[in-house]
Design a protein around this motif. Sequence first.
Motif, PDB file in Angstrom:
ATOM      1  N   ALA A  19      -6.883   1.594  14.576  1.00 25.04           N
ATOM      2  CA  ALA A  19      -6.589   2.567  13.520  1.00 25.04           C
ATOM      3  C   ALA A  19      -5.625   2.006  12.491  1.00 25.04           C
ATOM      4  N   VAL A  20      -4.739   1.071  12.925  1.00 24.05           N
ATOM      5  CA  VAL A  20      -3.790   0.467  11.999  1.00 24.05           C
ATOM      6  C   VAL A  20      -4.505  -0.415  10.997  1.00 24.05           C
ATOM      7  N   LEU A  21      -5.603  -1.046  11.443  1.00 24.05           N
ATOM      8  CA  LEU A  21      -6.311  -2.004  10.605  1.00 24.05           C
ATOM      9  C   LEU A  21      -7.527  -1.389   9.901  1.00 24.05           C
ATOM     10  N   ALA A  22      -7.622  -0.065   9.884  1.00 21.84           N
ATOM     11  CA  ALA A  22      -8.788   0.608   9.310  1.00 21.84           C
ATOM     12  C   ALA A  22      -8.925   0.300   7.817  1.00 21.84           C
ATOM     13  N   GLU A  23     -10.143   0.379   7.338  1.00 23.93           N
ATOM     14  CA  GLU A  23     -10.442   0.095   5.938  1.00 23.93           C
ATOM     15  C   GLU A  23     -10.011   1.250   5.047  1.00 23.93           C
ATOM     16  N   VAL A  24      -9.497   0.912   3.877  1.00 27.93           N
ATOM     17  CA  VAL A  24      -9.112   1.919   2.881  1.00 27.93           C
ATOM     18  C   VAL A  24     -10.197   1.981   1.813  1.00 27.93           C
ATOM     19  N   HIS A  25     -10.628   3.193   1.493  1.00 24.22           N
ATOM     20  CA  HIS A  25     -11.610   3.415   0.433  1.00 24.22           C
ATOM     21  C   HIS A  25     -10.895   4.050  -0.749  1.00 24.22           C
ATOM     22  N   THR A  26     -11.249   3.635  -1.934  1.00 24.06           N
ATOM     23  CA  THR A  26     -10.517   4.115  -3.104  1.00 24.06           C
ATOM     24  C   THR A  26     -11.453   4.380  -4.275  1.00 24.06           C
ATOM     25  N   THR A  27     -11.039   5.325  -5.099  1.00 23.44           N
ATOM     26  CA  THR A  27     -11.751   5.598  -6.339  1.00 23.44           C
ATOM     27  C   THR A  27     -10.748   6.121  -7.347  1.00 23.44           C
ATOM     28  N   LYS A 368      11.270 -12.086  13.595  1.00 28.46           N
ATOM     29  CA  LYS A 368      10.068 -11.826  12.791  1.00 28.46           C
ATOM     30  C   LYS A 368       9.086 -10.953  13.558  1.00 28.46           C
ATOM     31  N   ALA A 369       8.923 -11.230  14.837  1.00 27.13           N
ATOM     32  CA  ALA A 369       8.020 -10.406  15.642  1.00 27.13           C
ATOM     33  C   ALA A 369       8.518  -8.968  15.710  1.00 27.13           C
ATOM     34  N   LYS A 370       9.834  -8.795  15.828  1.00 31.62           N
ATOM     35  CA  LYS A 370      10.406  -7.446  15.900  1.00 31.62           C
ATOM     36  C   LYS A 370      10.266  -6.712  14.570  1.00 31.62           C
ATOM     37  N   VAL A 371      10.495  -7.432  13.470  1.00 35.51           N
ATOM     38  CA  VAL A 371      10.347  -6.831  12.139  1.00 35.51           C
ATOM     39  C   VAL A 371       8.911  -6.378  11.912  1.00 35.51           C
ATOM     40  N   VAL A 372       7.970  -7.241  12.251  1.00 36.29           N
ATOM     41  CA  VAL A 372       6.563  -6.891  12.086  1.00 36.29           C
ATOM     42  C   VAL A 372       6.185  -5.714  12.982  1.00 36.29           C
ATOM     43  N   ALA A 373       6.627  -5.752  14.236  1.00 29.80           N
ATOM     44  CA  ALA A 373       6.292  -4.674  15.168  1.00 29.80           C
ATOM     45  C   ALA A 373       6.839  -3.340  14.687  1.00 29.80           C
ATOM     46  N   SER A 374       8.071  -3.352  14.200  1.00 34.91           N
ATOM     47  CA  SER A 374       8.683  -2.118  13.729  1.00 34.91           C
ATOM     48  C   SER A 374       7.885  -1.490  12.602  1.00 34.91           C
ATOM     49  N   GLU A 375       7.412  -2.319  11.688  1.00 37.60           N
ATOM     50  CA  GLU A 375       6.632  -1.821  10.553  1.00 37.60           C
ATOM     51  C   GLU A 375       5.219  -1.422  10.973  1.00 37.60           C
ATOM     52  N   VAL A 376       4.554  -2.301  11.709  1.00 40.22           N
ATOM     53  CA  VAL A 376       3.145  -2.111  11.992  1.00 40.22           C
ATOM     54  C   VAL A 376       2.895  -0.957  12.956  1.00 40.22           C
ATOM     55  N   GLN A 378       4.628   1.651  13.439  1.00 37.19           N
ATOM     56  CA  GLN A 378       4.825   2.945  12.780  1.00 37.19           C
ATOM     57  C   GLN A 378       3.551   3.378  12.072  1.00 37.19           C
ATOM     58  N   ARG A 379       2.772   2.404  11.627  1.00 42.23           N
ATOM     59  CA  ARG A 379       1.524   2.722  10.940  1.00 42.23           C
ATOM     60  C   ARG A 379       0.437   3.227  11.890  1.00 42.23           C
ATOM     61  N   ASP A 380       0.756   3.280  13.161  1.00 40.57           N
ATOM     62  CA  ASP A 380      -0.160   3.917  14.093  1.00 40.57           C
ATOM     63  C   ASP A 380      -0.165   5.427  13.885  1.00 40.57           C
ATOM     64  N   LYS A 385       1.141   5.937   7.826  1.00 40.04           N
ATOM     65  CA  LYS A 385       0.157   5.129   7.094  1.00 40.04           C
ATOM     66  C   LYS A 385      -0.036   5.662   5.678  1.00 40.04           C
ATOM     67  N   ALA A 386      -0.180   6.987   5.574  1.00 39.98           N
ATOM     68  CA  ALA A 386      -0.357   7.588   4.258  1.00 39.98           C
ATOM     69  C   ALA A 386       0.868   7.347   3.381  1.00 39.98           C
ATOM     70  N   MET A 387       2.044   7.430   3.986  1.00 36.77           N
ATOM     71  CA  MET A 387       3.276   7.205   3.219  1.00 36.77           C
ATOM     72  C   MET A 387       3.339   5.792   2.653  1.00 36.77           C
ATOM     73  N   ARG A 388       3.011   4.798   3.485  1.00 33.44           N
ATOM     74  CA  ARG A 388       3.071   3.424   3.000  1.00 33.44           C
ATOM     75  C   ARG A 388       2.059   3.183   1.878  1.00 33.44           C
ATOM     76  N   ARG A 389       0.857   3.734   2.019  1.00 31.03           N
ATOM     77  CA  ARG A 389      -0.149   3.578   0.962  1.00 31.03           C
ATOM     78  C   ARG A 389       0.321   4.254  -0.323  1.00 31.03           C
ATOM     79  N   GLY A 390       0.803   5.484  -0.187  1.00 29.09           N
ATOM     80  CA  GLY A 390       1.225   6.228  -1.367  1.00 29.09           C
ATOM     81  C   GLY A 390       2.414   5.604  -2.060  1.00 29.09           C
ATOM     82  N   LEU A 391       3.378   5.143  -1.279  1.00 32.99           N
ATOM     83  CA  LEU A 391       4.574   4.541  -1.854  1.00 32.99           C
ATOM     84  C   LEU A 391       4.246   3.288  -2.637  1.00 32.99           C
ATOM     85  N   THR A 392       3.520   2.359  -2.020  1.00 32.99           N
ATOM     86  CA  THR A 392       3.254   1.090  -2.694  1.00 32.99           C
ATOM     87  C   THR A 392       2.355   1.265  -3.913  1.00 32.99           C
TER      88      THR A 392
END
Length: 457
Positions: A19-27, A368-376, A378-380, A385-392
């Motif tokens: 679910a973390v790696l799911a595809e994003v569709h956009t229009t 680095k592994a801890k930093v990545v784990a903390s971010e990734v 959370q995207r579960d 996930k929606a917050m990170r997409r919307g923010l960026t």
Amino acid sequence: MRRPRTGLLAALLAVLPAAVLAEVHTTELDNGMTVLVETDRRAPTVVSQVWYGVGSSYEPGGITGVSHILEHMMFKGTEEVGPGEFSRIIKRLGGRENAFTGRDFTAYFEQLSADELDRALKLEADRMVNLRLNADEFDSERDVVMEERRMRVEDQPGAKLREAFNAAAWHASPYGQPIIGWMDDLEHMALDDLQGWYERFYTPANATLVVVGDVEPEAVFDAARRHFGDLEGGEEPTLKPRREPEQTGPREVVVRVPARVPQVRLGYKVPVLNTAEEATDAYALEVAAGLLADGDSARLPRRLVRGEEIATSASASYGLYDRMDTLFTLSGTPGGETEPRELVTALREEARALSEGEIDANELERVKAKVVASEVFQRDSQFYKAMRRGLTETVGLGWEVVDEYPERVEAVTAEDVRRVAERYFAEDRLTVAILEPEESGPVPQQKPSTGGMTHDH
């Protein structure tokens, strides 16, 4: 030469939930509104968020806090939906809703059953263009926000320190003004200020809809066109740069208020992904924050709290996805008989040590592994996930940058960290703020504060 222990991060990336790696569709709708959809079928639920490109960093002097007050007023009704009815409808559908204001955005969200998404989109489209700004409701809500400021800032020593710290650090950048606004500006806020703000920034062309959950992307696009597609698009606002001039020496501010314990905050002016000459610098700063404060084994808690015992707490933070140059912040509470300036010196030495000392390869890979784990991980969460997409997307980086994070952090080397520490952790970039408790007066309970503001309506 191959970096040691790359297998640690490789193993982490290999086991990421699908679910973390799911595809994003956009229009993009004809009126300029961006729509992002990510399918997540683990539960029959959905998160819907509408992000507007406006926050406290957009505000000129005199009306600071207008974005935050308008966020409150967005729950006061339209011609079709009465005051407070938006929230009651979502609750009757078994969902929850709220909103939050930051320096670079204002966002509204609903979490509910996936088969009720259409109703949520209809309500959001209605208040995007049909908000009814009533004078009595405004006067009442302004009083609410002023009381909120008293409780969350005026009566909180840590919040007062943070506010003074930001104001001292930034002279031209709007990051020096508080999200909630200065009290004098709130007292003199007028209904016309909100009306003009709403008409300028609350338009489809300045909005992003993010939907994550048990949905079909094309069905969401159809619903978005149905509810938002016929709205007049408006124009994406043009902003003045408001760039900070070069700092020419260290700055210090002292805050004396009734408090239980002293506190210190240090900040170095640094770039973010939006402003860095090389993106690697921003990711190296992210890793630097991890080396200093990510977990009990990080340098600040290990050396200053448990080792030298000169602090009862010590932390570091960095905003990778801010819209403008930001502060790499170190903070702490002195322990025992330690004077605040002793802790300031110790924190500065730890920042400097990143540029002068060796960074152990095992330490770097672990962090680095801890930093990545903390971010990734959370995207579960659908919401995160929606917050990170919307923010960026809202700050102009584009939603795709979220997926680059693990690989970009993994690529950071010890030399990258040393280089950015040497360049950016310099005295001429430094601002120091010290909270010195006063002896007299009532002593409030100090509470942590967050960078954004979320409210119950």
